[in-house]
Write an enzyme that holds these catalytic residues in place. Structure first.
Site, PDB file in Angstrom:
ATOM      1  N   ILE A 115       0.833  -1.202   0.000  1.00 30.41           N
ATOM      2  CA  ILE A 115       0.000   0.000   0.000  1.00 30.41           C
ATOM      3  C   ILE A 115       0.870   1.255   0.000  1.00 30.41           C
ATOM      4  CG2 ILE A 115      -1.924  -1.200   1.104  1.00 30.41           C
ATOM      5  CD1 ILE A 115      -1.242   0.278   3.695  1.00 30.41           C
ATOM      6  N   CYS A 116       0.386   2.288  -0.658  1.00 30.32           N
ATOM      7  CA  CYS A 116       1.112   3.552  -0.783  1.00 30.32           C
ATOM      8  C   CYS A 116       0.894   4.391   0.476  1.00 30.32           C
ATOM      9  CB  CYS A 116       0.614   4.302  -2.009  1.00 30.32           C
ATOM     10  SG  CYS A 116       1.385   5.904  -2.227  1.00 30.32           S
TER      11      CYS A 116
END
Length: 169
Positions: A115-116
């Protein structure tokens, strides 16, 4: 900035003291104890608030973590496998939490389903080394990411509830 609910959540997660990563042997054992204590406290707090949303466990060395997280929408539970490795440079470098089954479904994700978290979470983590740990990564990283991304993915039809998937087969 951090909103009032996030401040309350953070204030209830113990801050860690030992600055150690997997290469630091004896100090790493101490850091792991602190990590587990913080995670246990965070999960207990979530249960009291009726906000239980993840389970984690690690390998014996505490370098590989895995488990499940979930998100409720329209009274339906969407559950996902999560995993991450503790970086060698931990705690200076935050862990990169991955949800492999969502890889390629959102732009806010890197290769491998990571995930960013670059814009908001990483600067906050950097200012709080070594006080932040895995529980903080869950509270400030994965939790907000799920709250924003999963409803969007559901609305676009990119994530379906497991009951809906079984009916289509």
């Amino acid at each position: 900035m951090v909103d009032a609910a996030t401040k309350k959540t953070l204030s209830n997660i113990p801050l860690l003291k030992t600055k150690a990563g997997p290469r630091d042997r004896d100090l790493w054992v101490q850091r792991l104890k602190e990590e587990y204590q913080a995670l246990i406290q965070y999960v207990e707090n979530n249960k009291k608030e009726d906000n239980d949303w993840f389970r984690l466990e690690s390998n014996k060395e505490g370098t590989r973590w895995f488990g499940k997280c979930w998100h409720y929408q329209d009274l339906m539970k969407y559950e996902f496998e999560i995993e991450f490795d503790i970086p060698i440079t931990f705690p200076t470098t935050a862990p990169e939490i991955a949800i492999p089954e969502l890889e390629g479904k959102t732009a806010k994700m890197y290769r491998g389903g990571k995930i960013c978290l670059t814009d908001h979470f990483k600067p906050l983590w950097g200012r709080n080394v070594p006080k932040f740990g895995i529980a903080h990564a869950m509270a400030l990283g994965l939790g907000p990411w799920l709250a924003v991304e999963i409803p969007d993915l559901i609305s676009k039809g990119l994530v379906q509830h497991k009951d809906d998937q079984q009916q289509q087969k």
